[in-house]
Structures are given as structure tokens and as C-alpha cells.
Scaffold this active site. Structure first.
Site, PDB file in Angstrom:
ATOM      1  N   GLY A 237       0.827  -1.205   0.000  1.00 33.89           N
ATOM      2  CA  GLY A 237       0.000   0.000   0.000  1.00 33.89           C
ATOM      3  C   GLY A 237       0.857   1.249   0.000  1.00 33.89           C
ATOM      4  O   GLY A 237       2.055   1.190  -0.276  1.00 33.89           O
ATOM      5  N   ASN A 238       0.239   2.370   0.268  1.00 30.57           N
ATOM      6  CA  ASN A 238       0.992   3.624   0.387  1.00 30.57           C
ATOM      7  C   ASN A 238       0.358   4.481   1.475  1.00 30.57           C
ATOM      8  O   ASN A 238      -0.655   4.116   2.054  1.00 30.57           O
ATOM      9  CB  ASN A 238       1.045   4.350  -0.963  1.00 30.57           C
ATOM     10  CG  ASN A 238      -0.332   4.716  -1.467  1.00 30.57           C
ATOM     11  OD1 ASN A 238      -1.018   5.521  -0.852  1.00 30.57           O
ATOM     12  ND2 ASN A 238      -0.744   4.108  -2.565  1.00 30.57           N
ATOM     13  N   ARG A 239       0.986   5.609   1.748  1.00 29.85           N
ATOM     14  CA  ARG A 239       0.595   6.411   2.909  1.00 29.85           C
ATOM     15  C   ARG A 239      -0.486   7.446   2.615  1.00 29.85           C
ATOM     16  O   ARG A 239      -0.760   8.292   3.449  1.00 29.85           O
ATOM     17  CB  ARG A 239       1.822   7.146   3.465  1.00 29.85           C
ATOM     18  CG  ARG A 239       2.876   6.232   4.000  1.00 29.85           C
ATOM     19  CD  ARG A 239       4.048   7.047   4.535  1.00 29.85           C
ATOM     20  NE  ARG A 239       5.277   6.282   4.459  1.00 29.85           N
ATOM     21  CZ  ARG A 239       5.616   5.327   5.295  1.00 29.85           C
ATOM     22  NH1 ARG A 239       4.823   5.003   6.287  1.00 29.85           N
ATOM     23  NH2 ARG A 239       6.756   4.675   5.148  1.00 29.85           N
ATOM     24  N   SER A 240      -1.095   7.397   1.457  1.00 25.31           N
ATOM     25  CA  SER A 240      -2.097   8.421   1.134  1.00 25.31           C
ATOM     26  C   SER A 240      -3.286   8.329   2.094  1.00 25.31           C
ATOM     27  O   SER A 240      -3.819   7.252   2.343  1.00 25.31           O
ATOM     28  CB  SER A 240      -2.576   8.238  -0.306  1.00 25.31           C
ATOM     29  OG  SER A 240      -3.595   9.165  -0.570  1.00 25.31           O
TER      30      SER A 240
END
Ligand SMILES: Cc1cc2nc3c(=O)[nH]c(=O)nc-3n(C[C@H](O)[C@H](O)[C@H](O)COP(=O)(O)O)c2cc1C
Length: 470
Positions: A237-240
Site C-alpha cells: 500500500g501507500n501512505r495516502s
């Protein structure tokens, strides 16, 4: 404004607290706010109750874009204590004009108003510009208070000027010119780093009231970050957080648009007025976007598509059906994900993968906006705009202070299809959202003017392509 999008000025990136007290010169504080802003500062205003009778808080809130701190006993809407938030986050506090009464209260540490309370609570430099009748200023009590502030507290004093006073007298007591006060602030900050770059620790901002210039428009916005499964419990995933997309959705709703928000694993609350499509993976986000773009059945597609989601560039080629167990070495093979924005643009414009016309374009073609989150240089953003055939690319350097994932602010450059670029200063995400929507509204207006058929209900609907469907 510098070419790199960073505001220029001797106070660029600084947060300055301006304390205004009950002097006839309080109106000059309005000019002082502007002069500080001209130097790149973000300004938050504190008023004593007397000052609020000379100049209303609305004026200062409107020009500073921050709620005014005027009641030492009131809490901010989020429960924080306003004068402490200001004391802890400002680079400097300026008290201008400072009354004789306020000098006395401050010299004795009496924190009965927001201005004295913030000065007592801060470790930032304090600059004080007195203004009063000449005899008041010359009085030994006032002079003793001035000395105490300067010599014991280390405050920078900007001496009042000589001239005609409101009392009808001539004498020393006129508030120093704004330029002198700005110079004193700059001097007090020399060599100090920005004290609090984290926007969430700074005072809140107020959103401007807008015209409903997007009434009747349908806007699809994507936000958050996609997750690509490794096995049944793990993902890439990512931190958005989705904050930028939520700011866009709220701003579009406030301007009268009907909004569909395709939300991928967002960590912020989503606006009530929007139609929400929750998705998790890039594949699901793609399906939701293409469905929203083409509209089911006869329904017309959107007027604009704004892709603010952080979409995974890679996905595990063969996600495990079960839960991978510890012990074995695992080699993860990743495959590229489809470029959803480019695909949406091809459908909107009726082009095939090679860019050749293959079918009728959607009519009217929706305004297409992409985001390019880059670590460092934004050099690649204009190329993305051309390659993906979109109207606007909003480039942001996610490594810059106050920009990117999870922050309440963003510093972006808007690239347009005619080769132009607009570098915005560090702004609240809501403000960035409105600047982007200003562009979208303008493009929609231009599109309406050139659409000779002009009937959105007759627009073509085209089924999604299936190339690269994960
Ligand atoms: C029209 C008018 C103008 C005033 N101008 C000043 C002034 O320039 N400087 C000052 O020290 N007091 C001035 N005063 C008196 C202050 O408003 C008063 O002392 C008040 O209590 C100050 O409150 P504060 O220091 O909490 O803001 C003025 C009063 C009036 C009615």
C-alpha cells in the site's frame, strides 16, 4: 513567486502571530497583515476585547484566512486552546499597536486577554510596537513597562514615531510605519529555522465562501491509496490519507457540483453530500472510474474526472490464496498496473492504445485532471500531461515540508495542456482544491462555449476496455 513554486520574501514559510490591542491605530494592523503576507508570511491575528471594538474580527479573519483568536477562554472547534496553539507554532509574535494598558498588563504578566496569554506562553521572539497619546507614552509608568519588556523580557521594541496624534497633540506616540515593523520581525527571526512546519500543529484556516459555479456539473474524484494483495491478509500500500481528495470533494460540493468520490482506503471522514464508492485495489478503482466515466446505460458521464488517488504502480503477479507462513523465503514478483488516467483519457477522446481515433469521443469530453506525486523534481509532470492526454496535471513534491501524504497543506504546481504552469505557495489542501476547481470551472466554461451540439444528454457512452484488467 519563485519558479520552483516556493513563495519568495523575507518571511517565506513563516507563521507570524499579530496581536492587536485597543488603540485608534488598530486599523493600521490590517495593512500590517498585508505587508507581512507580501513577504511570504502566513499571519494569524489575536485581538484584545478592546481591539475588537476598533476593528471587527471578520476583517482580520477574511484577510488572514485564519479564525481570529479573540477570546482567551474559548477553545478552537477541535478542542485545542487557541492562544497556546499560536504560542507554540508561531515563528514570532508581533504586538502592533500595543496600548499603554497592554504594556502594563504584559510587564506584570497578567494574561487576561489572548495577546498577553500568547506572549507569556511562547518561546518565540516578540516584537512590540506601542501607539498612544504622547503624554501617555512619556509617563514614567509606561516608560518603566517598556524598559521591562525590552530589557528583562528581551522583546524587540519598535519605537513610536513623532507626528500628529489622534488626541490632537503633536508628539511621540504614532504607531511606527508598517515597513519598520516588518523589518523588526525579519531581524528578530534572523538565522532561526521555521519553528513549526507541521500544519496540523498550526492554527486552523478558514475557507472562503464561493459562488456555486459548478452547479449542475457532475464530478468524479478518486482519493486515498490502493492496496495490492500479497496474500489474504497482507498488501502493498501507500501512505495516502485521502485528505486532498476529500478537500476537492468538499470544495466541489460547496460550489454546487454533484460529486462521486471513489475512495481507496482513506483514513479521513468522507463528505456526507458525495456519492461514495469504496474500493481497495487498483483493479477495483479502475472499474469504478470507468463505470463512472461512461455511465451505466443511457446515463451521461461526468463533466470532470479528477484522479487524486495514489494508485499502486505495481501489483503482486500471483497473490497467495492463503496466508503466507513464516519460514520459507518468499520472492515477490510484481507486475505493472494499468494506467487508469491514460485509459480514461483514451476513452474520453475515443482513441485506441496507440492514440489513433477508434470510436466516437464522449461528448462533451470530460475535463481530465491527474496528480503527479514526485519525490523531488516535478520535471516529469509536463511529460505525463502530454502522454496521458489530460487537461491538467497537479504536480506535488511529496518530500517538501508541509506537502504530500497525510498533511493538511500542499504545495503544488498546476501544469496545463497549453504548456503553462502555475506554481502555488504552500496552502491548505482546501485552498489547493479550490484553485484546481477554478481551473476546472474555466475549462468547462470554454468547452461549453465551443460545443456546438451542446447537449450533454446525447453524449456517447462507451464500455470500458479490458486490457490489463488485474
Ligand atoms: C477612541 C479611542 C482611542 C484610543 N486609542 C488608544 C491608543 O492609541 N493607545 C492607547 O494606549 N490607548 C488608547 N485608548 C484607550 C484604550 O482603548 C484602553 O486603555 C483599553 O482599555 C485598552 O485595552 P487593551 O490594552 O486590552 O486593548 C483609546 C481609547 C479610545 C476611546
Amino acid at each position: 513567486m519563485a519558479d520552483d513554486g516556493h513563495p519568495r520574501g523575507r518571511l517565506a514559510g513563516r507563521l507570524i502571530g499579530l496581536g492587536v490591542t485597543g488603540s485608534i491605530a488598530a486599523y493600521k494592523a490590517v495593512d500590517l497583515v498585508r505587508r507581512l503576507q507580501d513577504q511570504g508570511a502566513d499571519v494569524v491575528v489575536l485581538l484584545t476585547p478592546s481591539a475588537a471594538r476598533f476593528v471587527g474580527p471578520l476583517t482580520f479573519a477574511a484577510i488572514s484566512r485564519h479564525p481570529v483568536e479573540g477570546d482567551v477562554l474559548a477553545l478552537l472547534p477541535d478542542g485545542r486552546i487557541g492562544h497556546i496553539v499560536i504560542a507554540d507554532s508561531v515563528d514570532a509574535l508581533v504586538v502592533a499597536p500595543a496600548t499603554a494598558h497592554w504594556l502594563g498588563a504584559m510587564a506584570n504578566g497578567l494574561s487576561g486577554d489572548s495577546v498577553t496569554a500568547a506572549c507569556l506562553a511562547t518561546t518565540a521572539p516578540v516584537v512590540v510596537a506601542p501607539a498612544m497619546d504622547g503624554d501617555m507614552y512619556a509617563h514614567p509608568a509606561t516608560q518603566a513597562n517598556v524598559r521591562r519588556l525590552r530589557d528583562d523580557f528581551g522583546y524587540a521594541l519598535v519605537e513610536p514615531e513623532s507626528g500628529p496624534l489622534a488626541s490632537g497633540q503633536q508628539g511621540i506616540g504614532r504607531l511606527a510605519e508598517s515597513g519598520r515593523i516588518v523589518d523588526a520581525v525579519v531581524a528578530a527571526l534572523a538565522g532561526r529555522p521555521i519553528r513549526e512546519p507541521r500544519s496540523e500543529r498550526r492554527p486552523p484556516t478558514v475557507a472562503p465562501v464561493r459562488d456555486p459555479d459548478l452547479a449542475g456539473r457532475r464530478i468524479v474524484i478518486t482519493g486515498g491509496g490502493t492496496r495490492e494483495p500479497i496474500d489474504t491478509v497482507r498488501f502493498i500500500g501507500n501512505r495516502s490519507s485521502g485528505k486532498m481528495a476529500v478537500a476537492l470533494a468538499e470544495a466541489a460540493l460547496d460550489r454546487g457540483a454533484a460529486v462521486t468520490l471513489v475512495a481507496a482506503n482513506t483514513t479521513v471522514s468522507l463528505p456526507d453530500g458525495a456519492t461514495i464508492r469504496q474500493v481497495e485495489t487498483t483493479g477495483q478503482l479502475r472499474a469504478a472510474v470507468l463505470e463512472a466515466l461512461t455511465g451505466p446505460g443511457d446515463e451521461a458521464g461526468p463533466d470532470a474526472l479528477i484522479m487524486a488517488a495514489a494508485v499502486a504502480d505495481f501489483t503482486p503477479t500471483r497473490p497467495s490464496a492463503g496466508k503466507l507462513t513464516r519460514g520459507e523465503r518468499v520472492i515477490l514478483e510484481l507486475s505493472p498496473t494499468p494506467d487508469i488516467l491514460a485509459e480514461a483519457a483514451r476513452i474520453a477522446r475515443g482513441l485506441d492504445a496507440a492514440g489513433e481515433p477508434t470510436r466516437q469521443a464522449l461528448r462533451p469530453v470530460p475535463v481530465l485532471v491527474g496528480f503527479a506525486a514526485e519525490a523531488g523534481s516535478l520535471d516529469r509532470a509536463p511529460g505525463k500531461l502530454v502522454r496521458k492526454q489530460v487537461d491538467l496535471i497537479v504536480g506535488n513534491d511529496i518530500t517538501a515540508p508541509g506537502s504530500g501524504f497525510g498533511t493538511d497543506t500542499n504545495r503544488v504546481v498546476i501544469f496545463d495542456a497549453s504548456g503553462g504552469q502555475e506554481a502555488l505557495p504552500l496552502l491548505a489542501k482546501r485552498e489547493v482544491a479550490d484553485r484546481i476547481l477554478d481551473r476546472v470551472a474555466r475549462l468547462l466554461g470554454e468547452r461549453d462555449a465551443t460545443d456546438v451540439d451542446g447537449d450533454a444528454a446525447t453524449r456517447q457512452t462507451v464500455g470500458p476496455t479490458h486490457e490489463g484488467q488485474p
